[in-house]
Motif scaffolding. Structure first.
Motif, PDB file in Angstrom:
ATOM      1  N   LEU A  29      36.400 -14.423  60.292  1.00 20.76           N
ATOM      2  CA  LEU A  29      36.966 -15.245  61.288  1.00 20.76           C
ATOM      3  C   LEU A  29      36.329 -16.559  61.437  1.00 20.76           C
ATOM      4  CD1 LEU A  29      36.174 -12.199  63.764  1.00 20.76           C
ATOM      5  CD2 LEU A  29      38.516 -13.234  63.428  1.00 20.76           C
ATOM      6  N   CYS A  30      36.996 -17.578  61.511  1.00 16.92           N
ATOM      7  CA  CYS A  30      36.727 -18.836  61.516  1.00 16.92           C
ATOM      8  C   CYS A  30      35.065 -18.982  62.032  1.00 16.92           C
ATOM      9  CB  CYS A  30      37.435 -20.099  62.209  1.00 16.92           C
ATOM     10  SG  CYS A  30      39.024 -20.490  60.969  1.00 16.92           S
ATOM     11  N   TRP A  31      35.087 -18.635  63.478  1.00 19.90           N
ATOM     12  CA  TRP A  31      33.630 -18.765  64.205  1.00 19.90           C
ATOM     13  C   TRP A  31      32.616 -18.096  63.797  1.00 19.90           C
ATOM     14  CZ3 TRP A  31      32.542 -14.291  66.422  1.00 19.90           C
ATOM     15  CH2 TRP A  31      33.493 -13.560  66.873  1.00 19.90           C
ATOM     16  N   SER A  32      33.001 -16.794  63.135  1.00 22.12           N
ATOM     17  CA  SER A  32      31.828 -16.136  62.523  1.00 22.12           C
ATOM     18  C   SER A  32      31.320 -16.534  61.331  1.00 22.12           C
ATOM     19  CB  SER A  32      32.240 -14.393  62.585  1.00 22.12           C
ATOM     20  OG  SER A  32      33.471 -14.254  61.543  1.00 22.12           O
ATOM     21  N   VAL A  33      32.060 -17.119  60.318  1.00 21.85           N
ATOM     22  CA  VAL A  33      31.814 -17.580  59.123  1.00 21.85           C
ATOM     23  C   VAL A  33      31.085 -18.917  59.413  1.00 21.85           C
ATOM     24  CG1 VAL A  33      32.664 -18.660  57.164  1.00 21.85           C
ATOM     25  CG2 VAL A  33      33.327 -16.273  57.715  1.00 21.85           C
ATOM     26  N   GLU A  34      31.499 -19.771  60.170  1.00 19.37           N
ATOM     27  CA  GLU A  34      30.898 -20.992  60.478  1.00 19.37           C
ATOM     28  C   GLU A  34      29.416 -20.757  60.915  1.00 19.37           C
ATOM     29  OE1 GLU A  34      31.449 -25.191  60.501  1.00 19.37           O
ATOM     30  OE2 GLU A  34      33.007 -23.526  60.194  1.00 19.37           O
ATOM     31  N   HIS A  35      29.219 -19.717  61.921  1.00 22.34           N
ATOM     32  CA  HIS A  35      27.977 -19.649  62.522  1.00 22.34           C
ATOM     33  C   HIS A  35      26.992 -19.105  61.280  1.00 22.34           C
ATOM     34  CE1 HIS A  35      24.774 -17.556  64.921  1.00 22.34           C
ATOM     35  NE2 HIS A  35      24.953 -18.906  65.748  1.00 22.34           N
ATOM     36  N   PHE A  36      27.453 -18.221  60.526  1.00 23.75           N
ATOM     37  CA  PHE A  36      26.755 -17.618  59.293  1.00 23.75           C
ATOM     38  C   PHE A  36      26.370 -18.802  58.385  1.00 23.75           C
ATOM     39  CE2 PHE A  36      26.859 -16.238  54.914  1.00 23.75           C
ATOM     40  CZ  PHE A  36      26.003 -15.221  54.923  1.00 23.75           C
ATOM     41  N   LEU A  37      27.175 -19.553  57.859  1.00 21.74           N
ATOM     42  CA  LEU A  37      26.906 -20.740  56.979  1.00 21.74           C
ATOM     43  C   LEU A  37      25.984 -21.551  57.810  1.00 21.74           C
ATOM     44  CD1 LEU A  37      30.512 -21.499  55.392  1.00 21.74           C
ATOM     45  CD2 LEU A  37      28.459 -20.061  54.405  1.00 21.74           C
ATOM     46  N   ASN A  38      26.061 -21.870  59.044  1.00 23.49           N
ATOM     47  CA  ASN A  38      25.113 -22.999  59.553  1.00 23.49           C
ATOM     48  C   ASN A  38      23.689 -22.293  59.807  1.00 23.49           C
ATOM     49  OD1 ASN A  38      26.657 -25.033  60.027  1.00 23.49           O
ATOM     50  ND2 ASN A  38      27.506 -24.221  61.969  1.00 23.49           N
ATOM     51  N   ILE A  39      23.589 -20.879  60.074  1.00 21.23           N
ATOM     52  CA  ILE A  39      22.380 -20.059  60.229  1.00 21.23           C
ATOM     53  C   ILE A  39      21.335 -20.256  58.927  1.00 21.23           C
ATOM     54  CG2 ILE A  39      21.204 -17.948  60.529  1.00 21.23           C
ATOM     55  CD1 ILE A  39      21.828 -19.290  63.094  1.00 21.23           C
ATOM     56  N   PHE A  40      22.166 -19.691  57.742  1.00 22.57           N
ATOM     57  CA  PHE A  40      21.408 -19.635  56.482  1.00 22.57           C
ATOM     58  C   PHE A  40      21.465 -20.877  55.511  1.00 22.57           C
ATOM     59  CE2 PHE A  40      22.310 -15.148  57.737  1.00 22.57           C
ATOM     60  CZ  PHE A  40      21.086 -14.695  57.601  1.00 22.57           C
ATOM     61  N   LYS A  41      22.483 -21.584  55.605  1.00 21.23           N
ATOM     62  CA  LYS A  41      22.571 -22.948  54.772  1.00 21.23           C
ATOM     63  C   LYS A  41      22.133 -22.576  53.491  1.00 21.23           C
ATOM     64  CE  LYS A  41      22.019 -26.703  58.176  1.00 21.23           C
ATOM     65  NZ  LYS A  41      22.285 -25.726  59.366  1.00 21.23           N
ATOM     66  N   PRO A  42      22.948 -21.470  52.598  1.00 22.91           N
ATOM     67  CA  PRO A  42      22.503 -21.176  51.280  1.00 22.91           C
ATOM     68  C   PRO A  42      23.060 -22.346  50.209  1.00 22.91           C
ATOM     69  CG  PRO A  42      24.564 -20.275  51.699  1.00 22.91           C
ATOM     70  CD  PRO A  42      24.080 -20.727  53.124  1.00 22.91           C
TER      71      PRO A  42
END
Length: 451
Positions: free
Chosen positions: A126-139
């Protein structure tokens, strides 16, 4: 890093429909987890992570992100993870399945405890779940194993980073046709990867047919996966005890739904053929743990004498009087392979695409394959050519699986041929190693910095 336009733009209408469907089906995803919790309450653990939230430990950013959806992909990723750890990198290891997460925890318990590896679920697409994941971890780099291509993740990484590569990538003819049915929308998904590191030329050609430009052929990581020496030793001990009683063992490995009936029917016919002075033993290992009880019921209904592997505290040393051992343990495949004189590879008897025959060959065990090996096309062809494997002729969909029974009988009555195949299997597995170094070299040559 190149822009997303270079790889393939996000198809707006198709993507909007995809997101709508995900939101509509999200309740069903949680109902499915609850249903599976009947077998293990662990399915309900870490639920917030499935939505990109609920990370209860300090977040370490700028890690190498490796996504391994389930058990096979997690094991395949092991040499690559070890190589990055040796470079001093930290790893963000994601999964989609409970068994994949369990396997990762088993393989990397010490590194997880020390903080070198962070293990979480990949959120639903989902857009919002993926966005939050990427913003949290910033791999700083993303590596998806084998076949995983979640549109929201792939397109968002192409737009804002990190560079996302599909590694140890494989694509069957069936999957390529399925992607092409979606037209430009399907092809743009794979074009949006920063690059694809394919196992074989077959795979590379199929990705090229989808319009992918940045492709390297690196071989198969599964050849580099080390086998647990303790499990190998236990398996050899079991084999020695069987051979002392002049008994051979066949391992039916990673079997799928419907294949056990074929195998048990063939095995019972083999026992009734009176071809052996001392009957061989079958060790049947279903692929999915939730099916262990059902397979035990099949053995009981077939009138075969069996015991579960979990009924032994150590290796199964006393098999006298048994027709079958049910391999209902997790993480012991190297032991089963090392104890066996012949493997029947599950997933290949019915059209599931086959399972990993490489681990069996690395343990020096000859392999018997069905017709359906499209997920391991090159590996299967190479193993057959090397003399490490044979393919069963005939139609195994019939109610009388005579072809399988005859193939088993021919090989089990010819121990000299089994010995030759065993040596060929070891040679084959060694000669195809080296994918880890080639993947690292290919990634190091890309136009981004990991420093």
């Amino acid at each position: 890093m190149s822009s997303s336009a270079e790889y393939g733009a996000r198809p707006r209408v198709w993507f909007a429909v995809y997101q709508l469907l995900w939101h509509l089906l999200l309740p069903l995803a949680f109902i499915r987890l609850a249903w599976r919790a009947r077998h293990s309450f662990a399915y309900l653990h870490h639920i917030p992570e499935r939505l990109g939230f609920g990370y209860d430990k300090p977040i370490k950013q700028e890690s190498i992100w490796i996504h391994a959806v389930s058990v096979g992909e997690t094991r395949a990723a092991q040499p690559l993870i070890d190589a990055y750890l040796a470079r001093g990198e930290t790893i963000l290891l994601t999964h989609m399945t409970l068994n994949g997460r369990r396997t990762g925890k088993q393989l990397f318990a010490n590194q997880i405890a020390s903080g070198q590896i962070r293990q979480v679920y990949l959120p639903y697409d989902l857009c919002w779940s993926v966005e939050h994941f990427l913003n949290i971890f910033k791999p700083k780099l993303g590596l998806f194993m084998e076949t995983e291509a979640w549109p929201t993740v792939v397109f968002r990484c192409a737009e804002i980073g990190p560079p996302l590569f599909l590694v140890n990538a494989r694509l069957s003819e069936r999957s390529a046709r399925r992607v092409n049915r979606f037209g430009k929308a399907g092809r743009s998904l794979f074009q949006a990867f920063a690059g694809i590191l394919a196992q074989t030329e077959f795979d590379a050609q199929r990705y090229r047919s989808l319009g992918v430009k940045n492709i390297s052929i690196v071989g198969n990581l599964k050849f580099d996966v080390p086998l647990d020496p303790l499990l190998i030793q236990q398996g050899k001990q079991w084999q020695q005890e069987l051979h002392a009683s002049k008994r051979l063992m066949v391992c039916a490995a990673s079997t799928r739904d419907g294949e056990e009936e074929i195998l048990l029917k063939a095995w019972k016919d083999l026992m009734l053929s009176n071809s052996f002075v001392i009957a061989p033993l079958l060790c049947l290992v279903p692929r999915h743990p939730e099916r262990f009880a059902d397979v035990a019921d099949l053995m009981y209904s077939a009138g075969l004498k069996f015991r579960r592997r979990t009924e032994w505290s150590g290796i199964p040393t006393e098999c006298a009087g048994l027709d079958v051992v049910l391999g209902d343990s997790m993480g012991e495949m190297p032991m089963y392979y090392s104890a066996a004189d012949l493997v029947v590879m599950g997933g290949s008897l019915l059209p599931f695409g086959g399972q990993n025959l490489i681990e069996a060959c690395a343990a020096g065990c000859p392999v018997l394959l069905g017709e359906h090996t499209y997920n391991f096309q090159q590996a299967s062809l190479d193993a057959i050519q090397a003399g490490a494997a044979k393919r069963i002729g005939g139609d195994l969909l019939l109610s009388e699986p005579t072809a399988l029974m005859e193939a088993l009988k021919v090989l089990l009555l010819n121990t000299a041929e089994l010995g030759t195949m065993s040596q060929a299997a070891k040679t084959y597995s060694i000669e195809h190693q080296g994918a880890t170094k080639r993947i690292l070299a290919a990634l190091d040559q890309q136009n981004f910095s990991l420093n």
